[in-house]
Design a protein around this motif. Structure first.
Motif, short mmCIF file in Angstrom:
data_model
loop_
_atom_site.label_atom_id
_atom_site.label_comp_id
_atom_site.label_asym_id
_atom_site.label_seq_id
_atom_site.Cartn_x
_atom_site.Cartn_y
_atom_site.Cartn_z
N PRO A 1 -27.10 47.38 -7.29
CA PRO A 1 -28.14 48.27 -6.76
C PRO A 1 -27.74 49.75 -6.75
CG PRO A 1 -27.03 47.13 -4.99
CD PRO A 1 -26.50 46.53 -6.26
N PHE B 1 -28.70 40.68 -18.11
CA PHE B 1 -27.52 41.52 -17.91
C PHE B 1 -27.71 42.40 -16.67
CE2 PHE B 1 -25.72 39.83 -21.51
CZ PHE B 1 -26.34 40.14 -22.71
N LYS C 1 -35.46 54.40 -7.71
CA LYS C 1 -34.82 53.09 -7.59
C LYS C 1 -33.67 52.92 -8.58
CE LYS C 1 -37.86 51.80 -4.52
NZ LYS C 1 -37.47 51.65 -3.09
N GLY C 2 -33.10 51.73 -8.61
CA GLY C 2 -31.96 51.45 -9.47
C GLY C 2 -32.37 51.01 -10.87
N LEU C 3 -31.37 50.63 -11.63
CA LEU C 3 -31.57 50.23 -13.02
C LEU C 3 -31.90 48.75 -13.10
CD1 LEU C 3 -28.39 52.02 -14.43
CD2 LEU C 3 -30.76 52.83 -14.59
N PHE D 1 -27.68 44.56 -13.17
CA PHE D 1 -27.02 45.71 -12.58
C PHE D 1 -26.88 45.51 -11.08
CE2 PHE D 1 -26.99 48.86 -15.99
CZ PHE D 1 -27.97 48.40 -16.85
N LEU E 1 -21.76 55.55 -19.60
CA LEU E 1 -20.74 54.52 -19.47
C LEU E 1 -19.40 55.14 -19.08
CD1 LEU E 1 -19.80 51.55 -19.87
CD2 LEU E 1 -19.38 52.15 -22.29
N TYR F 1 -23.31 52.61 -10.86
CA TYR F 1 -23.80 51.24 -10.98
C TYR F 1 -22.77 50.36 -11.68
CZ TYR F 1 -28.47 53.27 -10.25
OH TYR F 1 -29.56 53.95 -9.74
N VAL G 1 -33.93 49.23 -20.78
CA VAL G 1 -33.60 49.22 -19.35
C VAL G 1 -34.63 50.12 -18.68
CG1 VAL G 1 -31.91 49.89 -17.59
CG2 VAL G 1 -31.14 48.83 -19.73
N TYR H 1 -22.26 42.02 -18.29
CA TYR H 1 -22.84 41.79 -19.62
C TYR H 1 -22.31 40.47 -20.19
CZ TYR H 1 -18.55 44.47 -20.73
OH TYR H 1 -17.27 44.96 -20.77
N ALA I 1 -19.00 46.39 -16.39
CA ALA I 1 -19.01 47.82 -16.72
C ALA I 1 -19.43 48.64 -15.51
CB ALA I 1 -19.95 48.09 -17.89
N GLN J 1 -22.47 46.66 -13.79
CA GLN J 1 -23.32 45.77 -14.58
C GLN J 1 -22.46 44.66 -15.19
OE1 GLN J 1 -24.41 46.84 -18.50
NE2 GLN J 1 -26.33 45.69 -18.54
N TRP K 1 -32.32 45.83 -16.16
CA TRP K 1 -32.31 45.39 -17.55
C TRP K 1 -33.63 44.67 -17.85
CZ3 TRP K 1 -32.60 40.33 -19.39
CH2 TRP K 1 -32.40 40.17 -20.76
N TYR L 1 -21.25 52.50 -14.66
CA TYR L 1 -21.99 53.63 -15.18
C TYR L 1 -22.15 54.68 -14.10
CZ TYR L 1 -23.44 50.19 -18.70
OH TYR L 1 -23.45 49.23 -19.68
N TRP M 1 -27.57 55.87 -24.50
CA TRP M 1 -28.89 55.77 -23.90
C TRP M 1 -29.78 56.89 -24.43
CZ3 TRP M 1 -29.64 52.57 -19.26
CH2 TRP M 1 -28.47 51.93 -18.82
N GLY M 2 -31.07 56.62 -24.53
CA GLY M 2 -32.04 57.68 -24.77
C GLY M 2 -32.34 58.41 -23.47
N GLN M 3 -33.22 59.38 -23.55
CA GLN M 3 -33.60 60.16 -22.36
C GLN M 3 -34.69 59.47 -21.54
OE1 GLN M 3 -32.18 63.08 -21.09
NE2 GLN M 3 -30.62 62.50 -22.58
N TYR N 1 -34.29 38.37 -25.72
CA TYR N 1 -33.96 38.01 -24.34
C TYR N 1 -34.75 38.91 -23.40
CZ TYR N 1 -30.09 36.06 -26.99
OH TYR N 1 -29.35 35.39 -27.92
N PRO O 1 -29.96 60.09 -18.07
CA PRO O 1 -29.71 58.66 -18.24
C PRO O 1 -28.31 58.32 -17.77
CG PRO O 1 -29.51 59.80 -20.34
CD PRO O 1 -30.00 60.81 -19.34
N TYR P 1 -35.76 53.23 -20.66
CA TYR P 1 -34.69 53.73 -21.51
C TYR P 1 -34.42 52.78 -22.66
CZ TYR P 1 -33.27 56.84 -17.63
OH TYR P 1 -33.22 57.80 -16.64
N GLN Q 1 -36.20 52.02 -14.93
CA GLN Q 1 -35.83 52.54 -13.62
C GLN Q 1 -37.08 53.03 -12.91
OE1 GLN Q 1 -32.98 55.85 -13.60
NE2 GLN Q 1 -32.06 54.97 -11.75
N PRO R 1 -20.89 46.51 -23.35
CA PRO R 1 -21.77 47.28 -22.48
C PRO R 1 -22.58 48.29 -23.27
CG PRO R 1 -19.55 48.13 -22.36
CD PRO R 1 -19.48 46.87 -23.17
N ILE R 2 -23.58 48.85 -22.63
CA ILE R 2 -24.42 49.89 -23.23
C ILE R 2 -23.57 51.14 -23.43
CG2 ILE R 2 -26.36 51.42 -22.84
CD1 ILE R 2 -27.65 49.13 -21.22
#
Lengths: 122, 113
Positions: free
Chosen positions: B106, B102, A43-45, B104, B52, B93, A37, B97, B40, B95, A47, B42, A112-114, A59, B49, A95, A39, A108-109
């Motif tokens: 805004p 998948f 801004k927003g996230l 999100f 969830l 956010y 993912v 899935y 979901a 999302q 995928w 977040y 997450w990593g940093q 995918y 990061p 991420y 960012q 769902p996720i």
């Protein structure tokens, strides 16, 4: 404890390439799909891509399809993202994340990593 | 692709008051054979990061305070913080899935009034 540690980010010129990696530990790597993912600054996230545990299916978001390649090395518990033909709009924190899945589909996720910052600029 | 929208873009709520965030999907996220909403929520605090909070539209993740609640079905969903605390200042956010991509929403920024 689940740990996801990204590496490989940096400054690259437009049109260039970069390979991101994510070292995973603390869970059975092959039992989870792995996801990237991103960012953009402020801004927003978004995928980017997902690969299931076996690695056979992949995918991608339309914005990266044909330019980015996700892969995983289950022997090393490592996830990769190869970024080619980079554009300024690919500038973002990337991420690494883990996603459970089963016969009913994806979940769902949950971790997450940093993140690792990719900057595309001349 | 399923498009996710959120409202409002931002809100400011007094400490102890309720915060409500809405999320709408362009098509139903009631997917699969398990008759669940693949939705979901977040929370993302600055420099961190996302985390969830809620999945299956209304199931709280382990360790998430019970002041966070999710509701809705099909295409319309809500995240409610029943009594806003200072540590809840963040961007939230939604999302889906259900199907790739998948997507999100805004994001909704929550601040203290």
């Amino acid at each position: 404890e689940v740990q996801l540690v990204e590496s490989g980010g940096g400054l690259v010129q437009p049109g260039g390439s970069l390979r991101l990696s994510c070292a995973a530990s603390g869970f059975t790597f092959t039992s989870y799909a792995m996801t990237w993912v991103r960012q953009a600054p402020g801004k927003g996230l978004e995928w980017v891509s997902t690969v299931p545990g076996g690695g056979s299916d992949t995918y991608y978001a339309d914005s990266v399809k044909g330019r980015f390649t996700i892969s995983r090395d289950n022997s090393r518990n490592t996830l990769h993202l190869q970024l080619n033909s980079l554009r300024a709009e690919d500038t973002a924190v990337y991420y690494c994340a883990k996603v459970y899945y089963d016969i009913s589909g994806y979940y769902p996720i949950d971790s997450w990593g940093q993140g690792t910052l990719v900057t595309v600029s001349s | 692709d399923i498009v996710m929208t959120q409202s409002p873009d931002s809100l400011a709520v007094s400490l102890g008051e309720r915060a409500t965030i809405n999320c709408k999907s362009s098509q139903s996220v009631l997917c699969g054979s398990n008759n669940k909403n693949y939705l979901a929520w977040y929370q993302q605090k600055p420099g961190q990061p996302p985390k969830l909070l809620i999945y299956w539209a209304s199931t709280r993740e382990s360790g998430v305070p019970d002041r966070f609640g999710g509701s809705g079905s099909g295409t319309d969903f809500t995240l409610t913080v029943s009594s806003l605390q200072a540590e809840d200042v963040a961007v939230y956010y939604c999302q889906q899935y259900c199907t790739t991509p998948f997507t999100f929403g805004p994001g909704t920024k929550v601040d203290i009034k």
